[in-house]
Design a protein around this motif. Structure first.
Motif, PDB file in Angstrom:
ATOM      1  N   THR A  67      -4.412   6.511  -5.844  1.00  0.00           N
ATOM      2  CA  THR A  67      -3.243   5.624  -5.812  1.00  0.00           C
ATOM      3  C   THR A  67      -2.174   6.027  -6.827  1.00  0.00           C
ATOM      4  O   THR A  67      -2.461   6.100  -8.020  1.00  0.00           O
ATOM      5  CB  THR A  67      -3.687   4.169  -6.106  1.00  0.00           C
ATOM      6  OG1 THR A  67      -4.852   3.913  -5.326  1.00  0.00           O
ATOM      7  CG2 THR A  67      -2.597   3.186  -5.787  1.00  0.00           C
ATOM      8  N   GLU A  95       0.344  11.940   1.326  1.00  0.00           N
ATOM      9  CA  GLU A  95      -0.920  11.178   1.330  1.00  0.00           C
ATOM     10  C   GLU A  95      -1.689  11.571   0.077  1.00  0.00           C
ATOM     11  O   GLU A  95      -2.512  12.480   0.083  1.00  0.00           O
ATOM     12  CB  GLU A  95      -1.719  11.499   2.593  1.00  0.00           C
ATOM     13  CG  GLU A  95      -1.052  10.979   3.846  1.00  0.00           C
ATOM     14  CD  GLU A  95      -1.635  11.616   5.115  1.00  0.00           C
ATOM     15  OE1 GLU A  95      -2.768  12.095   5.088  1.00  0.00           O
ATOM     16  OE2 GLU A  95      -0.908  11.627   6.117  1.00  0.00           O
ATOM     17  N   THR A  96      -1.388  10.890  -1.003  1.00  0.00           N
ATOM     18  CA  THR A  96      -1.936  11.283  -2.306  1.00  0.00           C
ATOM     19  C   THR A  96      -3.452  11.092  -2.337  1.00  0.00           C
ATOM     20  O   THR A  96      -3.997  10.276  -1.596  1.00  0.00           O
ATOM     21  CB  THR A  96      -1.288  10.450  -3.427  1.00  0.00           C
ATOM     22  OG1 THR A  96      -1.362   9.070  -3.051  1.00  0.00           O
ATOM     23  CG2 THR A  96       0.163  10.820  -3.643  1.00  0.00           C
ATOM     24  N   SER A  98       0.835  -1.200   0.000  1.00  0.00           N
ATOM     25  CA  SER A  98       0.000   0.000   0.000  1.00  0.00           C
ATOM     26  C   SER A  98       0.875   1.256   0.000  1.00  0.00           C
ATOM     27  O   SER A  98       1.863   1.326   0.735  1.00  0.00           O
ATOM     28  CB  SER A  98      -0.878   0.013   1.244  1.00  0.00           C
ATOM     29  OG  SER A  98      -1.463   1.307   1.386  1.00  0.00           O
ATOM     30  N   HIS A  99       0.451   2.203  -0.814  1.00  0.00           N
ATOM     31  CA  HIS A  99       1.152   3.498  -0.809  1.00  0.00           C
ATOM     32  C   HIS A  99       0.872   4.243   0.495  1.00  0.00           C
ATOM     33  O   HIS A  99       1.509   5.240   0.783  1.00  0.00           O
ATOM     34  CB  HIS A  99       0.717   4.335  -2.013  1.00  0.00           C
ATOM     35  CG  HIS A  99      -0.745   4.641  -2.050  1.00  0.00           C
ATOM     36  ND1 HIS A  99      -1.710   3.661  -2.233  1.00  0.00           N
ATOM     37  CD2 HIS A  99      -1.425   5.800  -1.896  1.00  0.00           C
ATOM     38  CE1 HIS A  99      -2.899   4.214  -2.197  1.00  0.00           C
ATOM     39  NE2 HIS A  99      -2.756   5.506  -1.993  1.00  0.00           N
ATOM     40  N   ARG A 100      -0.104   3.745   1.263  1.00  0.00           N
ATOM     41  CA  ARG A 100      -0.400   4.385   2.549  1.00  0.00           C
ATOM     42  C   ARG A 100       0.288   3.647   3.720  1.00  0.00           C
ATOM     43  O   ARG A 100       0.108   3.996   4.876  1.00  0.00           O
ATOM     44  CB  ARG A 100      -1.910   4.461   2.773  1.00  0.00           C
ATOM     45  CG  ARG A 100      -2.614   5.225   1.647  1.00  0.00           C
ATOM     46  CD  ARG A 100      -3.955   5.791   2.033  1.00  0.00           C
ATOM     47  NE  ARG A 100      -4.680   6.285   0.848  1.00  0.00           N
ATOM     48  CZ  ARG A 100      -4.498   7.484   0.291  1.00  0.00           C
ATOM     49  NH1 ARG A 100      -3.620   8.322   0.794  1.00  0.00           N
ATOM     50  NH2 ARG A 100      -5.188   7.844  -0.770  1.00  0.00           N
ATOM     51  N   SER A 101       1.055   2.603   3.381  1.00  0.00           N
ATOM     52  CA  SER A 101       1.849   1.943   4.431  1.00  0.00           C
ATOM     53  C   SER A 101       2.946   2.906   4.876  1.00  0.00           C
ATOM     54  O   SER A 101       3.233   3.894   4.190  1.00  0.00           O
ATOM     55  CB  SER A 101       2.476   0.657   3.877  1.00  0.00           C
ATOM     56  OG  SER A 101       3.426   0.985   2.870  1.00  0.00           O
ATOM     57  N   LYS A 102       3.585   2.576   6.002  1.00  0.00           N
ATOM     58  CA  LYS A 102       4.635   3.471   6.515  1.00  0.00           C
ATOM     59  C   LYS A 102       5.755   3.660   5.470  1.00  0.00           C
ATOM     60  O   LYS A 102       6.114   4.799   5.155  1.00  0.00           O
ATOM     61  CB  LYS A 102       5.195   2.894   7.817  1.00  0.00           C
ATOM     62  CG  LYS A 102       5.469   3.962   8.831  1.00  0.00           C
ATOM     63  CD  LYS A 102       5.770   3.340  10.168  1.00  0.00           C
ATOM     64  CE  LYS A 102       6.583   4.348  10.955  1.00  0.00           C
ATOM     65  NZ  LYS A 102       7.219   3.790  12.114  1.00  0.00           N
ATOM     66  N   GLY A 105      -2.446  16.608   4.331  1.00  0.00           N
ATOM     67  CA  GLY A 105      -1.896  15.293   4.003  1.00  0.00           C
ATOM     68  C   GLY A 105      -1.435  15.175   2.554  1.00  0.00           C
ATOM     69  O   GLY A 105      -0.418  14.552   2.256  1.00  0.00           O
ATOM     70  N   LYS A 134       4.416   5.787   2.405  1.00  0.00           N
ATOM     71  CA  LYS A 134       4.315   7.229   2.668  1.00  0.00           C
ATOM     72  C   LYS A 134       5.700   7.856   2.786  1.00  0.00           C
ATOM     73  O   LYS A 134       5.916   8.999   2.371  1.00  0.00           O
ATOM     74  CB  LYS A 134       3.517   7.466   3.955  1.00  0.00           C
ATOM     75  CG  LYS A 134       2.051   7.738   3.685  1.00  0.00           C
ATOM     76  CD  LYS A 134       1.405   8.427   4.879  1.00  0.00           C
ATOM     77  CE  LYS A 134       0.365   7.503   5.464  1.00  0.00           C
ATOM     78  NZ  LYS A 134      -0.237   7.924   6.702  1.00  0.00           N
TER      79      LYS A 134
END
Ligand SMILES: Cc1ncc(COP(=O)(O)O)c(C=O)c1O
Length: 386
Positions: A248, A244-245, A40-44, A239, A47
């Motif tokens: 995706t 935080e785009t 995930s692009h939102r994983s640590k 964000g 990001k």
């Protein structure tokens, strides 16, 4: 001329396209080995990569600490549209156009958004409109470098510090090759596929505090698609500017951008990138002085692009041809060189006067331009003789 021999030396990398532009010297797909794929692009770590891209962009381009930098969808076009749809209409707007992309922005503002208070200042290919017409109580829209005419604005002196409007600058073929005066620019956009030889798909949107104030104080009368929305409850969504785009991103493309940044940092940053582009422009400037058949489309030397160099054909025989024949000659030169594998994608833009367009950004090696110029003469001699 007809007996002109083929040059012996070929450019090592025949990539002179004005977008997507040449990858950095030495690039191979191995550069993407560290990409965060299948995550995930939102994983640590996801990001962290996006934030790294933002902060290293800030450092390399000297963007002030209080400006926001966001990675947004749909390349440079997406970044410009986000700004247009979110910010225009609050004040009258002055639009400056002198080639195809700047004309596209006029179309968007006047025909799509139907802005009533729009003034349009246009110039022909090769020239700049009178930038001093800018009324600082208005917003302004302009490209820093007109990619399809090779004409750039020489500086930002025409933008008063005391302006009330915001300035929206499409800098896609200028960033990483030219100095951008951040204090004069409220919205700046670019894509990665140009001067750093990155990939398309994502745009970069840079906002000054004044642009953020506009976002937080103005609600446009039209609906705002999710992909353009930068505020929530009248406040900027911070964000977006911290990695935080909105939707995706491609982490493969992000990795490629990080690789390009590493290369640029290793060279010595913006100054070194600009020096490489200037040296490349210098090769073509020297050649136009002696070739006898081609010259810059940009009339004023101070406005000559050091990235998208556009050349017109000045030979008297060519001048006597009809429009279709002229276009045909230019296309033939480009296609002969393409066939020989010495220069790819150098035909002038389809809407520009017939000629050639040769990318000179930092990812192009100067030695390759030096090797190219004898080939330009050779191709010209072939086409003229035929
Ligand atoms: C000045 C300018 N604006 C906008 C664009 C569109 O860029 P993108 O295709 O990355 O959205 C280009 C592409 O060549 C350009 O040169």
């Amino acid at each position: 001329m007809t007996d002109m021999k083929q040059p012996a030396v070929r450019p090592a990398r025949p990539f002179f396209s004005s977008g997507p532009c040449a990858k950095r010297p030495g690039w191979t797909p191995q550069a993407l080995n560290g990409a965060l794929l299948g995550r995930s692009h939102r994983s640590k770590p996801g990001k962290a990569k996006l934030k790294d891209a933002i902060e290293r962009t800030r450092k390399l381009l000297g963007v002030p600490a209080d400006y926001r930098i966001g990675i947004v969808p749909a390349s440079d076009t997406g970044a410009v549209e986000m700004a247009f749809w979110s910010m225009l209409g609050a004040r009258p707007v002055d639009l400056f156009a002198w080639e195809s992309f700047s004309e596209d922005w006029v179309t968007d503002a006047v025909k799509q958004l139907k802005l009533k208070d729009a003034r349009v200042f246009k110039a022909a290919y090769g020239e700049l409109p009178d930038l001093t017409q800018y009324d600082p109580s208005h917003d302004a829209v302009f490209v820093w470098n007109g990619t399809t005419s090779g004409v750039r604005v020489p500086n930002g002196d025409w933008i008063p510090d005391s302006r009330e409007g915001i300035t929206i600058c499409d800098a896609t073929s200028a960033a990483f090759a030219m100095d951008l005066p951040w204090d004069k620019l409220d919205v700046t956009t670019f894509s990665w596929q140009k001067a750093l030889g990155g990939e398309a798909a994502h745009g970069v949107l840079i906002l000054s505090p004044r642009a953020v104030a506009r976002l937080e104080s103005y609600t446009p009368p039209w609906p705002m698609p999710k992909i353009f929305r930068m505020t929530k409850g009248g406040k900027i969504v911070e964000g977006i500017f911290e990695g935080e785009t909105i939707n995706t991103p491609s982490m493969l493309v992000v990795e490629d951008y990080l690789d390009a940044l590493t290369w640029a940092e290793g060279l010595g940053g913006l100054k070194a990138l600009r020096a490489r582009a200037d040296a490349n422009l210098g090769v073509l400037a020297k050649w136009t002085k002696v070739c006898g058949w081609a010259d810059f489309l940009a009339k004023d030397e101070a406005t000559r692009s050091n990235t998208s160099v556009c050349l017109k054909i000045t030979d008297p025989w060519f001048a006597g041809l009809g429009d279709d024949a002229k276009a045909d000659v230019a296309k033939k030169i480009a296609s002969i060189l393409d066939k020989e594998g010495v220069a790819l994608d150098i035909a002038g833009y389809r809407a520009a006067p017939p000629g050639l367009r040769i990318w000179c950004g930092a990812t192009v090696d100067t030695a390759d331009l030096e090797a190219l110029t004898p080939w330009l003469d050779w191709a010209w001699s072939q086409v003229k003789a035929a």
